[in-house]
Design a protein around this motif. Structure first.
Motif, mmCIF file in Angstrom:
data_model
loop_
_atom_site.group_PDB
_atom_site.id
_atom_site.type_symbol
_atom_site.label_atom_id
_atom_site.label_comp_id
_atom_site.label_asym_id
_atom_site.label_seq_id
_atom_site.Cartn_x
_atom_site.Cartn_y
_atom_site.Cartn_z
ATOM 1 N N GLY A 85 37.782 42.968 35.470
ATOM 2 C CA GLY A 85 36.722 42.708 34.500
ATOM 3 C C GLY A 85 37.221 41.796 33.397
ATOM 4 N N ALA A 86 36.444 41.747 32.330
ATOM 5 C CA ALA A 86 36.660 40.771 31.257
ATOM 6 C C ALA A 86 38.071 40.837 30.657
ATOM 7 N N GLY A 87 38.734 41.999 30.745
ATOM 8 C CA GLY A 87 40.063 42.161 30.147
ATOM 9 C C GLY A 87 41.128 41.273 30.784
ATOM 10 N N ASP A 96 35.946 39.670 25.619
ATOM 11 C CA ASP A 96 35.303 40.615 26.539
ATOM 12 C C ASP A 96 33.983 41.065 25.921
ATOM 13 N N PHE A 97 33.330 42.050 26.495
ATOM 14 C CA PHE A 97 32.061 42.523 25.933
ATOM 15 C C PHE A 97 32.283 43.487 24.780
ATOM 16 N N ARG A 98 33.190 44.457 25.014
ATOM 17 C CA ARG A 98 33.106 45.643 24.159
ATOM 18 C C ARG A 98 34.264 45.895 23.212
ATOM 19 N N THR A 99 35.332 45.074 23.247
ATOM 20 C CA THR A 99 36.431 45.347 22.322
ATOM 21 C C THR A 99 35.921 45.200 20.877
ATOM 22 N N ASN A 169 33.765 39.217 36.497
ATOM 23 C CA ASN A 169 33.807 38.076 35.593
ATOM 24 C C ASN A 169 32.987 36.903 36.109
ATOM 25 N N ILE A 170 32.504 36.140 35.146
ATOM 26 C CA ILE A 170 31.652 35.002 35.487
ATOM 27 C C ILE A 170 32.364 33.692 35.167
ATOM 28 N N ASP A 171 33.672 33.776 34.871
ATOM 29 C CA ASP A 171 34.378 32.588 34.374
ATOM 30 C C ASP A 171 35.046 31.753 35.463
ATOM 31 N N SER A 172 35.006 32.207 36.704
ATOM 32 C CA SER A 172 35.568 31.474 37.868
ATOM 33 C C SER A 172 37.068 31.206 37.759
ATOM 34 N N ALA A 187 31.074 39.635 41.835
ATOM 35 C CA ALA A 187 30.014 40.651 41.919
ATOM 36 C C ALA A 187 28.852 40.372 40.974
ATOM 37 N N HIS A 188 29.124 39.706 39.865
ATOM 38 C CA HIS A 188 28.046 39.384 38.930
ATOM 39 C C HIS A 188 27.759 37.884 38.898
ATOM 40 N N GLY A 189 28.139 37.216 40.005
ATOM 41 C CA GLY A 189 27.881 35.777 40.100
ATOM 42 C C GLY A 189 28.794 34.981 39.179
ATOM 43 N N GLY A 265 41.652 45.503 33.618
ATOM 44 C CA GLY A 265 40.878 44.944 32.514
ATOM 45 C C GLY A 265 39.377 45.176 32.553
ATOM 46 N N THR A 266 38.989 46.413 32.757
ATOM 47 C CA THR A 266 37.546 46.712 32.736
ATOM 48 C C THR A 266 37.301 48.093 32.128
ATOM 49 N N SER A 267 36.165 48.207 31.420
ATOM 50 C CA SER A 267 35.815 49.512 30.849
ATOM 51 C C SER A 267 35.106 50.389 31.880
ATOM 52 N N LEU A 268 34.814 49.842 33.050
ATOM 53 C CA LEU A 268 34.181 50.582 34.145
ATOM 54 C C LEU A 268 32.933 51.341 33.690
ATOM 55 N N ARG A 291 43.899 48.326 28.484
ATOM 56 C CA ARG A 291 44.349 48.727 27.144
ATOM 57 C C ARG A 291 43.981 50.157 26.800
ATOM 58 N N GLU A 292 43.001 50.676 27.516
ATOM 59 C CA GLU A 292 42.551 52.046 27.232
ATOM 60 C C GLU A 292 42.204 52.716 28.556
ATOM 61 N N PRO A 293 42.250 54.058 28.588
ATOM 62 C CA PRO A 293 41.835 54.724 29.829
ATOM 63 C C PRO A 293 40.370 54.390 30.122
ATOM 64 N N ASP A 322 48.410 45.482 28.106
ATOM 65 C CA ASP A 322 47.731 44.245 28.478
ATOM 66 C C ASP A 322 47.851 43.961 29.981
ATOM 67 N N CYS A 323 46.842 43.318 30.518
ATOM 68 C CA CYS A 323 46.842 42.995 31.951
ATOM 69 C C CYS A 323 48.024 42.105 32.306
ATOM 70 N N ASP A 324 48.332 41.135 31.441
ATOM 71 C CA ASP A 324 49.419 40.211 31.785
ATOM 72 C C ASP A 324 50.750 40.960 31.867
HETATM 73 P P1 CNA Z 1 34.178 45.226 28.837
HETATM 74 O O1 CNA Z 1 33.201 46.325 28.882
HETATM 75 O O2 CNA Z 1 34.182 44.340 27.651
HETATM 76 O O3 CNA Z 1 35.620 45.917 28.989
HETATM 77 C C1 CNA Z 1 36.818 45.205 28.913
HETATM 78 C C2 CNA Z 1 37.960 46.200 29.039
HETATM 79 O O4 CNA Z 1 39.161 45.486 29.107
HETATM 80 C C3 CNA Z 1 38.076 47.153 27.846
HETATM 81 O O5 CNA Z 1 38.390 48.442 28.327
HETATM 82 C C4 CNA Z 1 39.231 46.571 27.038
HETATM 83 O O6 CNA Z 1 39.968 47.547 26.347
HETATM 84 C C5 CNA Z 1 40.073 45.972 28.117
HETATM 85 N N1 CNA Z 1 40.858 44.810 27.718
HETATM 86 C C6 CNA Z 1 40.484 43.758 26.951
HETATM 87 N N2 CNA Z 1 41.462 42.849 26.900
HETATM 88 C C7 CNA Z 1 42.497 43.337 27.658
HETATM 89 C C8 CNA Z 1 43.768 42.854 28.022
HETATM 90 N N3 CNA Z 1 44.211 41.676 27.602
HETATM 91 N N4 CNA Z 1 44.538 43.621 28.804
HETATM 92 C C9 CNA Z 1 44.114 44.841 29.243
HETATM 93 N N5 CNA Z 1 42.912 45.341 28.936
HETATM 94 C C10 CNA Z 1 42.092 44.595 28.164
HETATM 95 O O7 CNA Z 1 34.084 44.298 30.118
HETATM 96 P P2 CNA Z 1 33.860 44.713 31.646
HETATM 97 O O8 CNA Z 1 34.382 43.611 32.447
HETATM 98 O O9 CNA Z 1 34.305 46.087 31.932
HETATM 99 O O10 CNA Z 1 32.257 44.729 31.697
HETATM 100 C C11 CNA Z 1 31.582 44.119 32.712
HETATM 101 C C12 CNA Z 1 30.803 42.890 32.237
HETATM 102 C C13 CNA Z 1 31.612 42.006 31.355
HETATM 103 C C14 CNA Z 1 30.458 42.009 33.382
HETATM 104 O O11 CNA Z 1 29.099 42.039 33.620
HETATM 105 C C15 CNA Z 1 30.911 40.568 33.026
HETATM 106 O O12 CNA Z 1 29.997 39.623 33.434
HETATM 107 C C16 CNA Z 1 31.051 40.619 31.576
HETATM 108 N N6 CNA Z 1 31.932 39.650 30.908
HETATM 109 C C17 CNA Z 1 32.654 38.722 31.588
HETATM 110 C C18 CNA Z 1 33.469 37.832 30.920
HETATM 111 C C19 CNA Z 1 34.253 36.831 31.712
HETATM 112 O O13 CNA Z 1 33.765 36.335 32.718
HETATM 113 N N7 CNA Z 1 35.481 36.500 31.291
HETATM 114 C C20 CNA Z 1 33.571 37.895 29.520
HETATM 115 C C21 CNA Z 1 32.807 38.848 28.835
HETATM 116 C C22 CNA Z 1 31.989 39.721 29.537
#
Ligand code: CNA
Length: 373
Positions: A85-87, A96-99, A169-172, A187-189, A265-268, A291-293, A322-324
């Motif tokens: 995901g966005a992380g 990301d969306f929710r940080t 992710n939608i960033d390709s 999954a989300h295009g 990297g997703t909040s699931l 970064r978080e459970p 961090d993912c990296d």
């Molecule tokens: P989210 O809900 O914003 O969750 C991101 C998760 O990643 C959170 O749990 C963060 O704590 C964690 N996180 C953030 N940065 C890091 C890092 N560097 N290392 C480790 N963990 C980190 O985003 P999700 O992906 O879970 O939600 C799904 C949405 C986000 C999808 O529909 C996407 O289309 C949408 N999205 C995509 C992008 C992108 O394409 N890059 C950007 C923003 C949102």
């Protein structure tokens, strides 16, 4: 419940709705409705017979990155699935969306939205497209480079052990790092293609045409709307829209045969994507790097059990960070750290030797940039 299983998918879903199964989760209902229309039975997705609830003997020697690396080597994994995901893209500079503080949802105030999710809601887009177009201009791919985590995905592919990456992710950036398209389920295009909304059969529009229009601001996208007969948007999946058919086609066979699951990297919290963590069989190890459970079994059906003590967890590991750095730790534990750094330094061009167990019977033909899975 067994009577439900005998009903056609859409009828069963309506019965479940009447019984209140989606009272607090309309989004799950909408996504299941889309899949039901395609003939996927909702009970098949919701009631998969996974033995998570029944404890099993531990499958990992330790519930950490090292334990997962040992498992990969000892079991010679070759059908690894990654969910992300966005992380994985925040270190590239894409929020990301929710940080809290930096996430997109905290930065959308200026668009005067009824709620942050509205910017990706198809009905809101039809009424007020300007907010999404503004955001799309900012997020348009090309302005960002892949992260070490994206190259880690390519590394798994080049080692020959990757079955698929399921990305929200939608960033390709996965493919920009060199991951072959057939390894990715977006999954989300993404921004690879564009279409006119509400057309059946769908009318495609050249993505560059949309990009040009958006860059010109309201005048540009209004002119495109007039020319095409309706609003044009990139083929990214909005809330209330159907997931790409590739997702529905691949998800069952892929997860049935998966031998290790990595979640990065997703909040699931977005369904149906988040439910995929339960789709592999109960003995398949799962590692969350975040970064978080997230996705724990108290919040998600058949979710992670890494917080459980003793026999409560037999296969889940959590790398908190961090993912990296998590990807680098896993690469190091596998002895693949220099391969990963070569890929990062060469922007994906370096040649990487396949995993030792993927070399067997291949003579010297074991050095490749492509997985033959
Ligand atoms: P989210 O809900 O914003 O969750 C991101 C998760 O990643 C959170 O749990 C963060 O704590 C964690 N996180 C953030 N940065 C890091 C890092 N560097 N290392 C480790 N963990 C980190 O985003 P999700 O992906 O879970 O939600 C799904 C949405 C986000 C999808 O529909 C996407 O289309 C949408 N999205 C995509 C992008 C992108 O394409 N890059 C950007 C923003 C949102």
């Amino acid at each position: 419940m067994s009577a439900l299983m005998d009903m056609p998918p859409q009828e069963a879903l309506q019965e479940m709705r009447k019984a209140g199964a989606f009272d607090d989760n309309e989004e799950a209902y909408e996504q299941l409705a889309i899949l039901a229309e395609k003939g996927v039975h909702p009970l098949k997705l919701l009631r998969r017979r996974t033995p998570q609830e029944k404890p099993m003997d531990p499958v990992l020697s330790s519930f950490d990155v090292e334990g997962v690396a040992r498992y990969i080597q000892e079991h010679e994994c070759k059908r690894v699935i990654v969910m992300c995901g966005a992380g994985i893209s925040t270190s590239a500079g894409i929020p990301d969306f929710r940080t809290p503080g930096t996430g997109l949802y905290d930065n959308l105030q200026r668009f005067d939205l009824p709620n942050p999710e509205a910017v990706f809601d198809i009905e809101f887009f039809k009424r007020k497209p300007a907010a999404f177009y503004e955001l799309a201009k900012e997020m348009w791919p090309g302005n960002y480079d892949p992260t070490p985590t994206h190259y880690f995905l390519k590394l798994l592919n080049d080692k020959g052990i990757l079955l698929r990456v399921y990305s929200q992710n939608i960033d390709s950036l996965e493919c920009r790092a060199g991951l072959p398209r057939e390894r990715l389920v977006a999954a989300h295009g993404n921004f690879d293609a564009a279409h006119v909304i509400d057309t059946d059969p769908e009318v495609e529009v050249d993505i560059d045409e949309l990009k040009d229009a958006i860059e010109k601001g309201e005048e540009g996208w209004q002119a495109l709307r007039e020319e095409k007969g309706n609003l044009v948007k990139p083929k990214i999946t909005f809330f209330g829209e159907e997931l790409p058919s590739r997702f529905a086609e691949l998800v069952e066979p892929d997860f049935r045969s998966c031998d290790l699951l990595l979640v990065l990297g997703t909040s699931l919290v977005v369904s149906p994507f988040c439910n995929l963590v339960s789709f592999c069989t109960g003995a398949v190890p799962r590692l969350l790097i975040n970064r978080e459970p997230a996705g724990t079994h108290d919040r998600l059906r058949y979710g992670f059990r890494f917080q459980e003590e003793g026999s409560g967890n037999w296969r889940d590991a959590f790398y908190s960070g961090d993912c990296d750095s998590g990807s680098r730790s896993l690469a190091k534990a596998l002895g693949w750290d220099s391969d990963l750094e070569s890929l990062v330094a060469s922007k994906g061009d370096a040649t990487v030797e396949r995993a030792a167990w993927m070399l067997e019977g291949q003579g010297n033909a074991g050095t490749t940039n492509e997985s033959s899975l």
